[in-house]
Design an enzyme around this catalytic site. Structure first.
Site, PDB file in Angstrom:
ATOM      1  N   ASP A 238     -36.614 -57.685 -90.150  1.00  0.00           N
ATOM      2  CA  ASP A 238     -37.180 -58.288 -89.039  1.00  0.00           C
ATOM      3  C   ASP A 238     -36.265 -59.131 -88.514  1.00  0.00           C
ATOM      4  O   ASP A 238     -35.974 -60.192 -89.234  1.00  0.00           O
ATOM      5  CB  ASP A 238     -38.565 -58.960 -89.423  1.00  0.00           C
TER       6      ASP A 238
ATOM      7  N   ASP B 255     -37.502 -54.999 -83.096  1.00  0.00           N
ATOM      8  CA  ASP B 255     -36.480 -55.690 -83.891  1.00  0.00           C
ATOM      9  C   ASP B 255     -36.962 -55.646 -85.562  1.00  0.00           C
ATOM     10  O   ASP B 255     -36.412 -56.413 -86.203  1.00  0.00           O
ATOM     11  CB  ASP B 255     -36.715 -57.300 -83.511  1.00  0.00           C
ATOM     12  N   GLU B 256     -37.592 -54.308 -85.831  1.00  0.00           N
ATOM     13  CA  GLU B 256     -38.161 -54.297 -87.123  1.00  0.00           C
ATOM     14  C   GLU B 256     -38.233 -52.953 -87.717  1.00  0.00           C
ATOM     15  O   GLU B 256     -38.526 -52.042 -87.057  1.00  0.00           O
ATOM     16  CB  GLU B 256     -39.758 -54.837 -86.761  1.00  0.00           C
TER      17      GLU B 256
HETATM   18  P1  TTP Z   1     -41.244 -60.765 -83.564  1.00  0.00           P
HETATM   19  O1  TTP Z   1     -40.417 -60.011 -84.615  1.00  0.00           O
HETATM   20  O2  TTP Z   1     -42.850 -60.658 -83.867  1.00  0.00           O
HETATM   21  O3  TTP Z   1     -40.937 -62.359 -83.512  1.00  0.00           O
HETATM   22  P2  TTP Z   1     -39.553 -62.785 -83.222  1.00  0.00           P
HETATM   23  O4  TTP Z   1     -38.456 -61.870 -83.687  1.00  0.00           O
HETATM   24  O5  TTP Z   1     -39.171 -63.308 -82.023  1.00  0.00           O
HETATM   25  O6  TTP Z   1     -39.446 -64.015 -84.213  1.00  0.00           O
HETATM   26  P3  TTP Z   1     -39.714 -63.931 -85.896  1.00  0.00           P
HETATM   27  O7  TTP Z   1     -38.431 -64.770 -86.367  1.00  0.00           O
HETATM   28  O8  TTP Z   1     -40.663 -64.686 -86.114  1.00  0.00           O
HETATM   29  O9  TTP Z   1     -39.402 -62.588 -86.189  1.00  0.00           O
HETATM   30  O10 TTP Z   1     -41.045 -59.990 -82.380  1.00  0.00           O
HETATM   31  C1  TTP Z   1     -39.984 -59.327 -81.826  1.00  0.00           C
HETATM   32  C2  TTP Z   1     -39.860 -59.737 -80.257  1.00  0.00           C
HETATM   33  O11 TTP Z   1     -40.677 -58.900 -79.664  1.00  0.00           O
HETATM   34  C3  TTP Z   1     -39.830 -60.938 -79.961  1.00  0.00           C
HETATM   35  O12 TTP Z   1     -38.573 -61.546 -80.121  1.00  0.00           O
HETATM   36  C4  TTP Z   1     -40.482 -61.140 -78.457  1.00  0.00           C
HETATM   37  C5  TTP Z   1     -41.304 -59.820 -78.669  1.00  0.00           C
HETATM   38  N1  TTP Z   1     -42.521 -60.157 -78.553  1.00  0.00           N
HETATM   39  C6  TTP Z   1     -43.414 -60.035 -77.436  1.00  0.00           C
HETATM   40  O13 TTP Z   1     -42.876 -59.939 -76.408  1.00  0.00           O
HETATM   41  N2  TTP Z   1     -44.762 -60.349 -77.558  1.00  0.00           N
HETATM   42  C7  TTP Z   1     -45.521 -60.916 -78.822  1.00  0.00           C
HETATM   43  O14 TTP Z   1     -46.387 -61.003 -78.584  1.00  0.00           O
HETATM   44  C8  TTP Z   1     -44.475 -60.672 -79.933  1.00  0.00           C
HETATM   45  C9  TTP Z   1     -45.001 -60.928 -81.173  1.00  0.00           C
HETATM   46  C10 TTP Z   1     -43.162 -60.343 -79.825  1.00  0.00           C
HETATM   47 MG    MG Z   2     -38.603 -60.770 -85.241  1.00  0.00          MG
END
Ligand code: TTP
Ligand code: MG
Length: 389
Positions: free
Chosen positions: A11, A105-106
């Site tokens: 992720d 992103d995962e």
């Molecule tokens: P995530 O992987 O949940 O968050 P992140 O990558 O920003 O942070 P982390 O380091 O905790 O993983 O989500 C990936 C992307 O998806 C995030 O950058 C923005 C988008 N996103 C949204 O648009 N709305 C949301 O509610 C979430 C959770 C994510």
């Molecule tokens: Mg992320």
């Protein structure tokens, strides 16, 4: 039980914000909020510098800005993040033949049985992090474990830039002290219920008999019985085997112009079509999902005359479904290619010259996109629908 598996969950860290900070060096080290900066705006993500102030995803932008007034607010640049996401997935494909995308992103990677070709799983995980760092100039967090549940938990345990390896002998040490809310499917309400009964940790949950679990969780009892023991047999399902390929997007505020929504939909169709072609799949069905304002999400599906991977045919089906809805401001739109097969039906006895031409166009677009960065080329088809409703 088969041989032990090694599942990797990756992720990206603060994905949207990290891409912006990478591309705009002046933002590095600063709190950054990504999302629409308006009264109804919502935070898509907050950079790690903004998180100690209490800023996070899905929070109203107004609240995030109150908590961190000095934060830099940037709009969501979806196309840019998708490009980076595709670069990330291209790297992942080199590290395992079995990659299951979960979100932008995962992903899960199955590393079982890849030791001989790729090396020890722990070493592969380190190399993967290095590749993402050197090629994308971004950090990812990785969990490596015997199953999906533990791998996903691991990737979250040491964010950002984390690498957590959970060996079979470590499972109980890691799992038992965790709050039950960390188990997939247990929300705040269930966690509060369980806590009233003195069940706070996964260890507490493991003490319960299957009969008591059935009383609390009904048909989900077996899942919790297994999860509390670190057991999760779900396979990693690669894209090629996906029953459907889809893209959807929620807007920070309702989109009030039908042509804007059509453009987003067309963009999504192009991505879906590209992924179909990349995996040699054909779709026999297309569905469009939509949410108007705060109403329930609804979808429509259609069956195509013949299975296809052509952008233009998928777009025609999606556009027709979209145009049948009386237009209201849209909060979410998405498209999915369904009923996939590996293209056996594509052998045409009487090749249609127009289809052949479309196929050439698609091949050309895919080729250019792959050579010069994916989605360099976008077709302008969405605009042609102006005023057709
Ligand atoms: P995530 O992987 O949940 O968050 P992140 O990558 O920003 O942070 P982390 O380091 O905790 O993983 O989500 C990936 C992307 O998806 C995030 O950058 C923005 C988008 N996103 C949204 O648009 N709305 C949301 O509610 C979430 C959770 C994510
Ligand atoms: Mg992320």
């Amino acid at each position: 039980m088969g041989a032990p598996r090694w599942i990797l969950h990756l992720d990206m860290d603060a994905f949207f914000a990290a891409v912006e900070q990478r591309d705009k060096p002046a933002l590095r080290g600063l709190p950054v909020l990504i999302g629409h900066d308006g009264p109804r705006g919502v935070v898509a993500t907050a950079s790690y510098e903004a998180r100690p102030y209490g800023c996070h995803s899905a929070q109203p932008m107004s609240i995030a800005k109150r908590r961190c007034p000095q934060a830099v607010v940037l709009p969501v640049d979806g196309q840019r993040y998708r490009e980076v996401s595709q670069q990330m997935f291209a790297i992942l494909d080199e590290f395992s033949p079995v990659v299951e995308p979960l979100s932008i992103d995962e992903a899960f990677l199955d590393l079982t049985g890849t030791q001989r070709s790729l090396g020890e799983p722990a070493e592969v995980a380190r190399r993967l992090k290095d590749r993402i760092q050197s090629e994308l100039k971004l950090t990812a967090s990785i969990g490596l474990a015997p199953n999906k549940f533990l791998a996903k938990m691991g990737s979250d345990m040491n964010k950002p830039d984390g690498l957590v390896i959970i060996n079979p002998q470590d499972i109980d040490r890691v799992l038992l002290p965790l709050p039950v809310s960390r188990l997939w499917g247990i929300g705040r309400v269930s966690a509060a219920h369980l806590e009233e009964m003195g069940i706070r940790t996964v260890g507490d949950l493991r003490q319960l008999s299957i009969e008591r679990l059935q009383r609390y969780f009904g048909s989900d009892a077996e899942r919790y019985y297994n999860l509390s023991r670190g057991i999760d047999e779900r396979p990693v399902v690669p894209d090629q085997e996906a029953k459907s390929i889809g893209h959807e997007q929620t807007f920070p505020a309702d989109l009030g112009d039908a042509d804007d929504v059509r453009r987003v939909l067309f963009d999504q169709v192009q991505q879906v079509a590209y992924r179909l072609r990349k995996h040699g799949m054909m779709a026999k069905g297309v569905s469009v999902k939509i949410r108007f304002g705060d109403f329930q999400t609804i979808s429509r599906s259609t069956t195509l005359h013949a299975a296809t991977d052509l952008t233009t045919e998928l777009w025609q089906a999606a556009r027709e479904m979209f145009d049948r809805w009386p237009f209201q401001p849209v909060r979410l739109i998405g498209v999915t290619a369904e009923r996939l097969n590996t293209g056996g039906e594509s052998l045409e006895l009487f090749p249609d010259p127009d289809r052949a031409r479309q196929r050439k166009l698609d091949q050309l677009a895919d080729h250019i996109n792959e050579k010069f960065g994916k989605q360099t080329i976008r077709r302008g088809g969405a605009d042609r629908t102006h005023g057709q409703r």
